[in-house]
Enzyme design. Structure first.
Site, mmCIF file in Angstrom:
data_model
loop_
_atom_site.group_PDB
_atom_site.id
_atom_site.type_symbol
_atom_site.label_atom_id
_atom_site.label_comp_id
_atom_site.label_asym_id
_atom_site.label_seq_id
_atom_site.Cartn_x
_atom_site.Cartn_y
_atom_site.Cartn_z
ATOM 1 N N GLU A 167 0.805 -1.231 0.000
ATOM 2 C CA GLU A 167 0.000 0.000 0.000
ATOM 3 C C GLU A 167 0.834 1.275 0.000
ATOM 4 O OE1 GLU A 167 -2.738 -0.532 3.275
ATOM 5 O OE2 GLU A 167 -3.703 -2.255 2.346
ATOM 6 N N ASN A 208 2.261 -4.870 -3.385
ATOM 7 C CA ASN A 208 0.897 -5.307 -3.056
ATOM 8 C C ASN A 208 0.031 -4.107 -2.674
ATOM 9 O OD1 ASN A 208 -0.797 -7.732 -2.541
ATOM 10 N ND2 ASN A 208 -0.808 -7.027 -0.399
ATOM 11 N N HIS A 244 -9.921 -6.649 -2.580
ATOM 12 C CA HIS A 244 -11.008 -6.363 -1.638
ATOM 13 C C HIS A 244 -12.092 -5.602 -2.409
ATOM 14 C CE1 HIS A 244 -8.843 -7.721 1.877
ATOM 15 N NE2 HIS A 244 -7.807 -6.967 1.572
ATOM 16 N N GLU A 273 -5.678 -11.028 -1.506
ATOM 17 C CA GLU A 273 -6.554 -10.846 -0.327
ATOM 18 C C GLU A 273 -8.018 -10.743 -0.739
ATOM 19 O OE1 GLU A 273 -5.263 -7.528 2.116
ATOM 20 O OE2 GLU A 273 -3.156 -7.914 1.746
ATOM 21 N N ASP A 275 -11.791 -10.662 -1.101
ATOM 22 C CA ASP A 275 -13.115 -10.833 -0.492
ATOM 23 C C ASP A 275 -14.055 -9.858 -1.192
ATOM 24 O OD1 ASP A 275 -12.337 -8.465 0.854
ATOM 25 O OD2 ASP A 275 -12.192 -9.430 2.805
HETATM 26 C C1 XIL Z 1 -6.253 -6.739 8.226
HETATM 27 C C2 XIL Z 1 -6.599 -7.953 9.076
HETATM 28 O O1 XIL Z 1 -7.502 -8.776 8.363
HETATM 29 C C3 XIL Z 1 -7.204 -7.527 10.384
HETATM 30 O O2 XIL Z 1 -7.371 -8.638 11.244
HETATM 31 C C4 XIL Z 1 -6.328 -6.481 11.063
HETATM 32 O O3 XIL Z 1 -6.973 -5.997 12.217
HETATM 33 C C5 XIL Z 1 -6.029 -5.329 10.120
HETATM 34 O O4 XIL Z 1 -5.456 -5.834 8.924
HETATM 35 N N1 XIL Z 1 -4.913 -4.962 3.630
HETATM 36 C C6 XIL Z 1 -3.882 -5.738 4.094
HETATM 37 C C7 XIL Z 1 -4.118 -6.654 5.240
HETATM 38 O O5 XIL Z 1 -2.794 -5.762 3.488
HETATM 39 O O6 XIL Z 1 -2.966 -6.846 6.018
HETATM 40 C C8 XIL Z 1 -5.272 -6.179 6.100
HETATM 41 O O7 XIL Z 1 -5.529 -7.179 7.082
HETATM 42 C C9 XIL Z 1 -6.477 -5.908 5.253
HETATM 43 C C10 XIL Z 1 -6.200 -4.829 4.241
#
Ligand code: XIL
Length: 356
Positions: A167, A208, A244, A273, A275
Site C-alpha cells: 500500500e 501489493n 477487496h 486478499e 473478499d
Molecule cells: C487486516 C486484518 O484482516 C485484520 O485482522 C487487522 O486488524 C487489520 O489488517 N490490507 C492488508 C491486510 O494488506 O494486512 C489487512 O488485514 C487488510 C487490508
C-alpha cells in the site's frame, strides 16, 4: 485462454448462471464429497490460498480442518506483521508465524509472507520514536533494514512470495505520505527489495495494494514503478492485487489487461486478499453478484500464466475482518458463519475445475 473483456456483460451472464447454485447446509462438509479446491487448483497449476487467523486455527476444529483440506497456500492475516513480531524494540515474538509455517509444511502448503514494509500495524515504539524525534532518519533506515533482513532470513526457503511493500500509493497514483516516504524518501522501496532478496534469494518479491485490480491511476503508478525498478536491476518480481471488492461499487474494468501488462514486464501476478463485501442485510440477489465477482477475478488470474496464486482474505464470515472495519457491511467470504458454502464457493470451484 479466458479473458474478462467486457465486465458488465460477463458478470451478468455469470450471475444468471450462478443463481442456480445452491448453498450446502451448514453441517455438510464444504463442497460435500467433491474434490477439495486445492486438488482442482493443482490441476490448473494455481495456488489457492487463504489468510489465516491464528486464534481460530488454534481453537476451531472446523476452521483448522477446512484450512488444511481446501487450500494449498496460506497467508498470515496478522502474525507476520511488524507490531506482532517485534512488540518491544529488540524483543521478538515469532510464535504465531512459526506455528503457521509449521502448519503449512505439515500439509504441503506454500506460504505467502505478509508484510514487511507498511504504514499500518507498526509497533508503538517505532511510531512514537519517529514522532518524538528520538529515532532520526539514519537510525530509521537501519531499523527497517534490520527488520526486513531478520524476518526474511528467519523463514528463508519457506516463503514462496513476500509482500515486500504494501500500500505505498494513494488512489491518484501519488506516493503515500507514510513515515517511510517522509523520513527516507522514495529509495526505501528499492532498498527494501534489495534487503529482502539478499536475505532469501529464492522468494518471489511482491508489490501489493488494494484498488489496483483494474487499470487506473493507482495501478498505473505501480506499473511505472515496477518498470523503472526492474530497469535498474532491483529484484522486484511480482505484483499483487489484494482484491477487496464490494458489490455496491461495481466490478473493476480491464482486470485481465492489467495483469497482462505486468506479465509483459516479466513479472508474476497474484490476487492476494480477495473478499467481496456487501451492504447488509444479505438478500436473494447479492450472493449471486458476489459469486460473479469472485469468479471474475479468478478467471482473470487463470487467463494469464503470470498469475500464480489466488488468495482469499479468510474463507468464512465467522472470522472475516470486514464487519469490524466497514460499518454495515459483511458476508464477504466464500462460506457463511456456520461454514455453509455460498454461491461464491461454487463459483470458485467451477472456475478452478474449468482450469486455464
Ligand atoms: C487486516 C486484518 O484482516 C485484520 O485482522 C487487522 O486488524 C487489520 O489488517 N490490507 C492488508 C491486510 O494488506 O494486512 C489487512 O488485514 C487488510 C487490508
Amino acid at each position: 485462454m479466458k479473458y474478462f473483456r467486457i465486465p458488465v456483460v460477463g458478470l451478468l451472464g455469470a450471475t444468471l448462471l450462478l443463481t442456480g447454485i445452491q448453498a450446502a447446509s451448514a453441517h455438510e462438509a464444504p463442497g460435500g464429497a467433491q474434490a477439495p479446491l486445492r486438488t482442482l487448483a493443482d490441476r490448473a497449476d494455481l495456488r489457492i490460498g487463504t489468510a489465516v487467523d491464528m486464534a481460530a486455527l488454534a481453537d476451531d476444529t472446523t476452521y483448522r480442518r477446512t484450512t488444511g483440506r481446501e487450500f494449498n497456500s496460506v497467508t498470515a492475516e496478522n502474525v507476520m506483521k511488524w507490531e506482532v513480531v517485534e512488540p518491544a524494540r529488540g524483543t521478538y515474538d515469532w510464535s504465531g508465524a512459526d506455528a503457521l509455517v509449521r502448519f503449512a509444511r505439515d500439509r504441503g502448503q506454500v506460504v505467502r509472507g505478509h508484510t514487511l514494509v507498511w504504514h499500518s500495524q507498526l509497533p508503538g515504539w517505532l511510531t512514537s520514536g519517529v514522532a518524538d524525534g528520538s529515532i532520526d532518519a539514519a537510525e530509521l533506515r537501519g531499523i527497517l533494514r534490520k527488520h526486513v533482513t531478520t524476518e526474511v532470513k528467519r523463514y528463508r526457503g519457506q516463503i514462496q512470495q513476500w509482500d515486500v511493500v504494501n500500500e505505498v500509493f494513494e488512489e491518484d497514483g501519488s506516493l503515500r505520505d507514510s513515515i517511510w516516504l517522509q523520513k527516507l524518501g522514495l529509495s526505501y522501496i528499492a532498498d527494501a527489495f534489495r534487503w529482502a532478496h539478499a536475505a532469501d534469494p529464492k522468494a518471489k518479491l511482491f508489490l501489493n495494494d488494494y484498488n489496483v485490480e483494474g487499470i487506473n491511476a493507482k495501478s498505473t503508478a505501480y506499473y511505472d514503478l515496477a518498470k523503472r525498478l526492474r530497469a535498474e536491476g532491483v529484484p522486484v518480481q511480482g505484483f499483487g492485487a489484494q482484491g477487496h471488492l464490494a458489490i455496491q461499487y461495481g466490478f473493476p474494468g480491464d482486470v485481465a489487461a492489467n495483469l497482462d501488462r505486468f506479465a509483459k514486464l516479466g513479472m508474476q501476478t497474484a490476487f492476494t486478499e480477495v473478499d467481496v463485501r456487501m451492504i447488509l442485510p444479505v438478500d436473494e440477489e447479492k450472493p449471486a453478484t458476489q459469486a460473479a465477482y469472485f469468479r471474475g477475478l479468478l478467471d482473470a488470474c487463470l487467463g494469464t500464466r503470470s498469475c500464480k496464486s489466488f488468495t482469499v482474505w479468510g474463507f468464512t464470515d465467522k472470522y472475516s475482518w470486514v464487519p469490524g472495519v466497514f460499518e454495515g457491511q459483511g458476508a464477504a467470504t466464500l462460506m457463511d458463519e456456520g461454514f455453509g458454502v455460498k454461491p461464491a464457493w461454487g463459483a470458485v470451484r467451477e472456475g478452478l475445475a474449468a482450469g486455464r
